[in-house]
Design an enzyme around this catalytic site. Structure first.
Site, PDB file in Angstrom:
ATOM      1  N   SER A 206      -6.930   3.720  -3.386  1.00 13.17           N
ATOM      2  CA  SER A 206      -5.583   3.178  -3.507  1.00 13.17           C
ATOM      3  C   SER A 206      -5.477   1.876  -2.705  1.00 13.17           C
ATOM      4  O   SER A 206      -6.250   0.949  -2.929  1.00 13.17           O
ATOM      5  CB  SER A 206      -4.545   4.219  -3.063  1.00 13.17           C
ATOM      6  OG  SER A 206      -3.257   3.838  -3.458  1.00 13.17           O
TER       7      SER A 206
ATOM      8  N   GLU B   2      -8.201   1.477 -11.490  1.00 10.62           N
ATOM      9  CA  GLU B   2      -7.326   2.648 -11.608  1.00 10.62           C
ATOM     10  C   GLU B   2      -5.961   2.248 -11.088  1.00 10.62           C
ATOM     11  O   GLU B   2      -5.830   1.236 -10.410  1.00 10.62           O
ATOM     12  CB  GLU B   2      -7.888   3.830 -10.804  1.00 10.62           C
ATOM     13  CG  GLU B   2      -7.962   3.614  -9.295  1.00 10.62           C
ATOM     14  CD  GLU B   2      -6.670   3.920  -8.551  1.00 10.62           C
ATOM     15  OE1 GLU B   2      -5.862   4.717  -9.058  1.00 10.62           O
ATOM     16  OE2 GLU B   2      -6.464   3.354  -7.461  1.00 10.62           O
TER      17      GLU B   2
ATOM     18  N   HIS C 181      -5.998   8.389  -8.803  1.00  8.80           N
ATOM     19  CA  HIS C 181      -5.068   9.328  -8.179  1.00  8.80           C
ATOM     20  C   HIS C 181      -5.033  10.641  -8.959  1.00  8.80           C
ATOM     21  O   HIS C 181      -3.996  11.056  -9.487  1.00  8.80           O
ATOM     22  CB  HIS C 181      -3.676   8.712  -8.097  1.00  8.80           C
ATOM     23  CG  HIS C 181      -3.586   7.539  -7.164  1.00  8.80           C
ATOM     24  ND1 HIS C 181      -4.126   6.309  -7.448  1.00  8.80           N
ATOM     25  CD2 HIS C 181      -3.004   7.422  -5.939  1.00  8.80           C
ATOM     26  CE1 HIS C 181      -3.879   5.476  -6.451  1.00  8.80           C
ATOM     27  NE2 HIS C 181      -3.210   6.123  -5.523  1.00  8.80           N
TER      28      HIS C 181
END
Length: 337
Positions: free
Chosen positions: A140, A237, A307
C-alpha cells in the site's frame, strides 16, 4: 485508498502530469543488492512510516512472528501520533534509518500503510541503507519506501505483508520460501479463490519486477525517487478507487513515459473499485484494454497482489518471467543471499 488519503496525494499528482521522464536513482547503473535471508532467532524491526498504529495491533504480530522463531524490536516512534500520521516526519524517518543501522535487527516490517511515506523520502539516509542491506517489506503506502530505496540504492525490497495483514498459510508460504529459504519461486493464484486471470495480451516477457500501489506510484511521478522502467515488468494494485480514477492514473503513467518503456504488465487486484454508476462508467477491464493493450506487451489482470487476504511476496528488483496467458510470475533468481 481512503478519501482522505486520496485528497492528500492529489496535490502531488497534479504536478506530475507535466513532468518529464522520471529521474533514475543515484545507483541505478549498479547491480541489485540482495539482502541477507531471514533465519530463526532473527529480530524483526517494526516501524510505522505512514499511518497511525493502534497499540493493540502489536501483540498479534509479535505472536505470529514468534511462531516463526523470530523476535521483534519496536521503533522508538512506533506508537506516535501526529494527526493522521504515526508521528512527525523526522521521527518516522529516524525510525527507518535507525532500523537499518541497528546491528541487532535483521529485517524490517512496516506495520501498516495509510499515507505518509512520500513525506519522509528526502529524510532517509540512502548511503546508510545501501551499506547495511536488510529485508524491508510492506504494501500500500509502503510502495513509496520500497521503490525509493530500490531506486536510490538498488537494494531489493519486498512488496509483501504488513504487520496488520492477514498472515494466512498461502501468504506465509510465499514469504517463507522467498525470504527464509531463498527460493526462486513461480507465483500462481490459489485454486480456492474467486480471483481469476483475465488476459489482456497473451505471451511471455522478462524483466526486473517493479511496482506497487498505483495511487502512490502516480503521486511519485516527476520525483527523483522512482527506479528505471525500461524493459521491466510493472505490477500494480489499488483499493477503493473509482474506475475513472484508475483511468486517470494509468493515463498519467502513459503521458509520463513510463508505460511505453515496460516489457510486461500485471494488475493484481483493485478491491472495491466498482463504479458507483455502472451505466455511466467504463469497466475496469475496458480501461485496461484501452491503456495497456496498445502497448503490445504481455499483460493480465487478476493476480494475488494487493489488499486481499491471499497475497504473494513480490521482490522489487529481481529478474522475473511472466506468462500473461497462465497468469504466473516466475522468479529467475533468488531475492536474498
Amino acid at each position: 485508498m481512503t478519501i482522505k488519503r486520496r485528497k492528500l496525494i492529489k496535490t502531488l499528482g497534479v504536478a506530475a502530469v507535466a513532468s518529464q521522464l522520471p529521474i533514475s536513482g543515484a545507483f541505478a547503473s549498479r547491480s541489485s543488492i540482495k539482502p541477507p535471508r531471514i533465519k530463526p532467532g532473527d529480530t524483526i524491526g517494526l516501524i510505522a512510516p505512514a499511518g497511525i498504529v493502534e497499540p493493540e495491533s502489536i501483540e498479534p504480530i509479535t505472536q505470529k512472528l514468534a511462531t516463526l522463531g523470530l523476535q521483534v524490536k519496536l521503533g522508538n516512534h512506533l506508537l506516535d501520533r501526529y494527526g493522521y500520521l504515526a508521528g512527525k516526519d523526522s521521527d518516522r524517518a529516524a525510525d527507518v534509518n535507525a532500523m537499518f543501522a541497528d546491528k541487532s535487527v535483521q529485517a524490517i516490517l512496516a506495520m501498516r500503510g495509510g499515507w505518509g511515506c512520500n513525506r519522509i523520502l528526502p529524510l532517509l539516509d540512502y548511503k546508510l541503507i545501501r551499506n547495511h542491506p536488510k529485508i524491508i517489506m510492506g504494501l500500500s503506502d509502503i510502495t513509496a519506501l520500497l521503490l525509493a530505496i530500490y531506486g536510490k540504492t538498488n537494494l531489493i525490497t519486498f512488496h509483501s505483508l504488513t504487520g496488520t495483514s492477514s498472515w494466512n498459510e498461502f501468504s506465509l508460504d510465499y514469504l517463507r520460501r522467498i525470504l527464509f529459504n531463498g527460493e526462486a519461486v513461480t507465483m500462481q493464484n490459489p485454486s480456492n479463490t474467486d480471483l481469476r486471470v483475465e488476459t489482456i495480451t497473451g505471451g511471455k516477457a522478462r524483466g526486473k519486477l517493479v511496482g506497487g500501489n498505483l495511487s502512490v506510484l502516480a503521486a511519485m511521478v516527476g520525483s527523483t525517487y522512482l527506479p528505471k522502467w525500461q524493459h521491466n515488468i510493472l505490477f500494480l494494485e489499488d483499493i477503493r478507487e473509482e474506475v475513472y480514477r484508475v483511468d486517470r492514473m494509468l493515463t498519467q503513467l502513459e503521458l509520463a513515459g513510463i508505460l511505453p518503456q515496460i516489457s510486461g504488465f500485471v494488475f493484481g487486484n483493485c478491491r472495491q473499485c466498482d463504479p458507483e454508476e455502472p451505466d455511466k462508467s467504463l469497466t475496469l477491464m475496458q480501461v485496461l484494454q484501452d491503456r495497456i493493450s496498445p502497448l503490445g506487451i504481455p499483460a493480465w489482470y487478476g493476480s494475488a497482489i494487493g489488499h486481499i487476504p491471499d497475497k504473494f511476496t513480490l521482490p522489487i528488483g529481481v529478474e522475473v518471467e511472466i506468462d500473461a496467458t497462465a497468469g504466473t510470475i516466475k522468479m529467475l533468481e533468488a531475492a536474498v543471499k
